[in-house]
Design a protein around this motif. Structure first.
Motif, PDB file in Angstrom:
ATOM      1  N   GLY A  53       0.829  -1.201   0.000  1.00  0.00           N
ATOM      2  CA  GLY A  53       0.000   0.000   0.000  1.00  0.00           C
ATOM      3  C   GLY A  53       0.864   1.251   0.000  1.00  0.00           C
ATOM      4  O   GLY A  53       0.572   2.231  -0.701  1.00  0.00           O
ATOM      5  N   TYR A  54       1.947   1.215   0.778  1.00  0.00           N
ATOM      6  CA  TYR A  54       2.893   2.333   0.830  1.00  0.00           C
ATOM      7  C   TYR A  54       3.541   2.544  -0.538  1.00  0.00           C
ATOM      8  O   TYR A  54       3.582   3.665  -1.052  1.00  0.00           O
ATOM      9  N   ALA A  55       4.037   1.462  -1.157  1.00  0.00           N
ATOM     10  CA  ALA A  55       4.656   1.571  -2.480  1.00  0.00           C
ATOM     11  C   ALA A  55       3.644   2.093  -3.501  1.00  0.00           C
ATOM     12  O   ALA A  55       3.980   2.923  -4.351  1.00  0.00           O
ATOM     13  N   SER A  56       2.412   1.630  -3.420  1.00  0.00           N
ATOM     14  CA  SER A  56       1.362   2.105  -4.323  1.00  0.00           C
ATOM     15  C   SER A  56       1.113   3.600  -4.130  1.00  0.00           C
ATOM     16  O   SER A  56       0.964   4.349  -5.109  1.00  0.00           O
ATOM     17  N   MET A  57       1.066   4.044  -2.887  1.00  0.00           N
ATOM     18  CA  MET A  57       0.873   5.461  -2.587  1.00  0.00           C
ATOM     19  C   MET A  57       2.031   6.275  -3.147  1.00  0.00           C
ATOM     20  O   MET A  57       1.843   7.298  -3.804  1.00  0.00           O
ATOM     21  N   VAL A  58       3.243   5.799  -2.913  1.00  0.00           N
ATOM     22  CA  VAL A  58       4.443   6.501  -3.354  1.00  0.00           C
ATOM     23  C   VAL A  58       4.439   6.682  -4.879  1.00  0.00           C
ATOM     24  O   VAL A  58       4.807   7.736  -5.388  1.00  0.00           O
ATOM     25  N   LEU A  59       3.986   5.655  -5.614  1.00  0.00           N
ATOM     26  CA  LEU A  59       3.974   5.696  -7.080  1.00  0.00           C
ATOM     27  C   LEU A  59       2.701   6.299  -7.667  1.00  0.00           C
ATOM     28  O   LEU A  59       2.556   6.378  -8.877  1.00  0.00           O
ATOM     29  N   LYS A  60       1.762   6.710  -6.822  1.00  0.00           N
ATOM     30  CA  LYS A  60       0.478   7.279  -7.229  1.00  0.00           C
ATOM     31  C   LYS A  60      -0.393   6.277  -7.993  1.00  0.00           C
ATOM     32  O   LYS A  60      -1.142   6.645  -8.886  1.00  0.00           O
ATOM     33  N   LEU A  61      -0.299   4.991  -7.627  1.00  0.00           N
ATOM     34  CA  LEU A  61      -1.194   3.990  -8.200  1.00  0.00           C
ATOM     35  C   LEU A  61      -2.583   4.192  -7.599  1.00  0.00           C
ATOM     36  O   LEU A  61      -2.714   4.830  -6.554  1.00  0.00           O
ATOM     37  N   PRO A  62      -3.625   3.644  -8.211  1.00  0.00           N
ATOM     38  CA  PRO A  62      -4.968   3.817  -7.657  1.00  0.00           C
ATOM     39  C   PRO A  62      -5.073   3.283  -6.222  1.00  0.00           C
ATOM     40  O   PRO A  62      -4.524   2.233  -5.900  1.00  0.00           O
ATOM     41  N   ALA A  63      -5.760   4.041  -5.377  1.00  0.00           N
ATOM     42  CA  ALA A  63      -5.994   3.647  -3.982  1.00  0.00           C
ATOM     43  C   ALA A  63      -7.048   2.541  -3.947  1.00  0.00           C
ATOM     44  O   ALA A  63      -7.900   2.498  -4.826  1.00  0.00           O
ATOM     45  N   PRO A  64      -6.998   1.639  -3.000  1.00  0.00           N
ATOM     46  CA  PRO A  64      -6.175   1.586  -1.797  1.00  0.00           C
ATOM     47  C   PRO A  64      -4.803   0.956  -2.014  1.00  0.00           C
ATOM     48  O   PRO A  64      -4.040   0.789  -1.083  1.00  0.00           O
ATOM     49  N   GLY A  65      -4.460   0.630  -3.267  1.00  0.00           N
ATOM     50  CA  GLY A  65      -3.140   0.121  -3.571  1.00  0.00           C
ATOM     51  C   GLY A  65      -3.140  -1.330  -3.999  1.00  0.00           C
ATOM     52  O   GLY A  65      -4.060  -2.080  -3.715  1.00  0.00           O
TER      53      GLY A  65
END
Length: 174
Positions: free
Chosen positions: A80-92
């Protein structure tokens, strides 16, 4: 007959449920819910986003979310953190979903740059933040791991007894 107290308790329960949002998300469960992201991001933006949760000391959880700088809620586990960092769709995405060839590509150790990932598809992911020594045997990492986001030096590719970690690059990083 509904009393004011029971009505107030019901309202609090609904409010609490919305604060702890996402459904269960196991790290080794296939991830098919998040669409492929086509948004580009710079390495400077990636680093700024890693620091966003680090500065806030976001605690680790596979059940809770925390906002990114735009207020979107991401799971507060490593993927989830890596997804947030890369601006991937939430929740990751989960760790397996981060290895999707539509999103990332494997790279070599020598190609690693700030903002790339070191990924074990079934366990954990960390964000590469630069080499810590000239021999390239240690590197700085940002990672979401209990109890909270960490910024520390790790041995390459990662600590022993944690499985196989491989370097990946987000396809839309500039």
């Amino acid at each position: 007959m509904i009393t004011r107290r029971s009505a107030a308790l019901a309202a609090l329960a609904v409010a609490a449920a919305t604060l702890t949002a996402p459904s269960a998300h196991a790290a080794d469960t296939p991830d098919t819910s998040a669409p492929v992201a086509a948004a580009s991001i710079t390495r400077a933006e990636v680093l700024a986003r890693t620091k966003f949760w680090f500065d806030r000391q976001v605690p680790y959880s596979q059940k809770r979310t925390a906002p990114d700088p735009q207020g979107r809620g991401y799971r507060t586990d490593s993927s989830g953190y890596a997804s947030m960092v890369l601006k991937l769709p939430a929740p990751g995405r989960n760790t397996q979903g981060l290895a999707d060839p539509a999103i990332t590509q494997k790279i070599t150790k020598d190609q690693l740059q700030v903002g790339d990932l070191l990924l074990n598809k079934t366990r954990h992911v960390v964000i590469f933040a630069g080499w810590a020594n000239a021999a390239k045997t240690k590197y700085w990492t940002y990672e979401q791991t209990p109890p909270k986001v960490q910024n520390r030096i790790a041995p390459y590719p990662y600590y022993p007894n944690n499985g196989k970690f491989e370097p990946y690059r987000y396809r839309f990083i500039k």
